[in-house]
Design an enzyme around this catalytic site. Structure first.
Site, short mmCIF file in Angstrom:
data_model
loop_
_atom_site.label_atom_id
_atom_site.label_comp_id
_atom_site.label_asym_id
_atom_site.label_seq_id
_atom_site.Cartn_x
_atom_site.Cartn_y
_atom_site.Cartn_z
N GLY A 117 0.92 -1.25 0.13
CA GLY A 117 0.06 0.15 -0.06
C GLY A 117 0.81 1.18 0.02
NE ARG A 164 -2.44 -4.47 -0.81
CZ ARG A 164 -1.62 -3.64 0.25
NH1 ARG A 164 -0.62 -4.20 0.85
NH2 ARG A 164 -2.32 -2.63 0.84
CG ASP A 197 3.30 -6.76 7.14
OD1 ASP A 197 2.75 -5.97 6.20
OD2 ASP A 197 2.36 -7.12 7.88
CB THR A 241 2.97 0.64 6.27
OG1 THR A 241 1.64 0.62 6.70
CG2 THR A 241 3.85 0.39 7.31
CG ASP A 246 -1.63 -0.26 8.38
OD1 ASP A 246 -2.23 0.36 8.04
OD2 ASP A 246 -1.36 -1.30 7.61
CG ASP A 269 1.63 -2.60 10.66
OD1 ASP A 269 2.43 -1.90 9.97
OD2 ASP A 269 0.82 -3.71 10.17
NE ARG A 329 -2.54 -5.04 5.77
CZ ARG A 329 -2.99 -5.11 4.39
NH1 ARG A 329 -3.55 -6.17 4.35
NH2 ARG A 329 -2.65 -4.63 3.67
CG HIS A 372 -8.23 3.33 -0.02
ND1 HIS A 372 -9.33 2.46 -0.06
CD2 HIS A 372 -7.10 2.55 -0.55
CE1 HIS A 372 -9.11 1.41 0.13
NE2 HIS A 372 -7.63 1.10 -0.17
NE ARG A 413 -2.88 2.91 0.49
CZ ARG A 413 -3.30 1.80 0.13
NH1 ARG A 413 -3.94 1.06 1.09
NH2 ARG A 413 -3.42 1.57 -0.93
O1 F6P Z 1 -1.35 -1.33 4.87
C1 F6P Z 1 -1.97 -0.37 4.46
C2 F6P Z 1 -3.67 -0.26 4.25
O2 F6P Z 1 -4.07 0.87 3.99
C3 F6P Z 1 -4.23 -0.93 5.40
O3 F6P Z 1 -4.44 0.08 6.49
C4 F6P Z 1 -5.53 -1.41 4.70
O4 F6P Z 1 -6.19 -2.38 5.44
C5 F6P Z 1 -4.70 -1.76 3.41
O5 F6P Z 1 -3.62 -1.28 3.21
C6 F6P Z 1 -5.83 -1.48 2.27
O6 F6P Z 1 -5.11 -2.14 1.10
P1 F6P Z 1 -5.84 -1.99 -0.47
O7 F6P Z 1 -5.47 -0.54 -0.58
O8 F6P Z 1 -4.80 -2.81 -1.11
O9 F6P Z 1 -7.10 -2.14 -0.53
#
Ligand code: F6P
Length: 328
Positions: free
Chosen positions: A15, A76, A107, A130, A132, A134, A176, A259, A262
């Site tokens: 992400g 991904r 991660d 990230t 997150d 985490d 997540r 999102h 993000r």
């Molecule tokens: O790991 C970052 C993140 O934004 C998480 O908080 C979320 O669960 C995930 O990615 C969402 O991923 P995608 O954009 O692939 O749906």
């Protein structure tokens, strides 16, 4: 004596997170100082497998520091989870004369890097990117500060309308399976309750807590729900509340920030963090370090073996959770 590094390959993966571009810029310009050439790999591990490589010079990263997303694109990659996929990626890396890789991601990126470097003897240094937050081995990850600021800005807006209508809002934030974003948003957004996966609460406890705060203060209420909470997301929790007669007189709304968290221009703090980590990644390669994540702990650069990062779970500061309860 570690092998001399003449060319680095750099990629962003998983992400996207605000500050990835700032980190990339620092990597490219720091490498330039050491006269190390840099190749950008597009779309993370997916582009590594497909051979999507492009040379980057010091000027090619001009005017990206302030931009969200990642100019290298990201993905991904399921194929990188396979032995065959990683072999294709290693062939491409070698074909392009790349001696070492720097990956910016979360991660999944760390996990991939750790397996790949062991399998193919190609050094990989990771920068924690990230929203997150985490990742074990760093106090903060690139993108977390921007994400919580974006979320809190939205929570402030929700507070206005919640207050005007005396409504209960369940606001779902990302993270997540970790509750760092939720916890910080809970404090910064003045939430009445925060639900995170690191603590187990029953639905009855949640209901009682909400009813207590709403009748005590007879006004609006905001509950922050981490998307990974064991009771489910905000929608599922709202459905459970609606089935309870005690909530019949309470107007309830759900808002999933999704999102929005993000994107956007990285905060000053993320730009500084990303720049420090990008430089530290190049420095550590030059100093002969291999297969580590660069982090910052107590304001000092810390190197942690990549495999340790995804084996250890970063823990929540439970004092912060108590703080939410104390000052709500
Ligand atoms: O790991 C970052 C993140 O934004 C998480 O908080 C979320 O669960 C995930 O990615 C969402 O991923 P995608 O954009 O692939 O749906």
């Amino acid at each position: 004596m570690p092998k001399l590094i003449n060319r680095i390959g750099v990629f962003t993966s998983g992400g996207d997170a605000p500050g990835m571009n700032a980190c990339l810029r620092a990597v490219v310009r720091s490498a330039h100082e050491y006269s190390i050439a840099v190749t950008g790999i597009l779309r993370g591990y997916e582009g590594m497998i497909e051979g999507e490589f492009s040379d980057l010079d010091a000027r090619s990263v001009s005017n990206i520091l302030q931009k969200g997303g990642t100019i290298l694109k990201t993905a991904r990659s399921d194929r990188f989870r396979t032995v065959e996929g990683r072999a294709l990626a290693a062939d491409n890396v070698r074909k392009h004369g790349i001696d070492a890789l720097i990956g910016i991601g979360g991660d999944g990126t760390l996990r991939g890097a750790s397996i790949f470097s062991r399998e193919h003897d190609i050094p990989v240094i990771c920068c924690p990117g990230t929203i997150d937050n985490d990742l074990f081995g760093t106090d903060q990850t690139i993108g977390f500060d921007t994400a919580i600021n974006t979320a809190i800005d939205n929570i402030d807006r929700i507070r206005d309308t919640a207050d005007a209508h005396d409504r209960l809002f369940l606001v779902e934030v990302m993270g997540r399976d970790a509750g760092f974003i939720a916890l910080h948003c809970g404090i910064g957004g003045g939430a009445e309750l925060v639900l995170i996966p690191e603590t187990i609460q029953t639905m009855d406890e949640v209901k009682t807590c909400i009813l207590d705060t709403m009748t005590l203060q007879s006004r609006s209420s905001i509950v922050i729900v981490a998307e990974g909470d064991e009771l489910g997301g905000a929608t599922q929790i709202a459905d459970a509340l609606k089935e309870d007669d005690r909530f019949a007189g309470i107007e309830l709304r759900v808002c999933i920030l999704g999102h929005t968290q993000r994107g956007g221009s990285p905060s000053a703090s993320d730009r500084v963090l990303a720049s420090r980590l990008g430089k530290a990644a190049v420095d550590s390669l030059v100093q002969g370090h291999r297969n580590v994540m660069v982090g910052i702990v107590n304001n000092r650069i810390r190197l942690t073996p990549s495999k340790d990062v995804w084996i250890h779970k970063k823990s929540i500061n439970f004092d912060l959770l108590k703080l939410v309860e104390l000052i709500r």
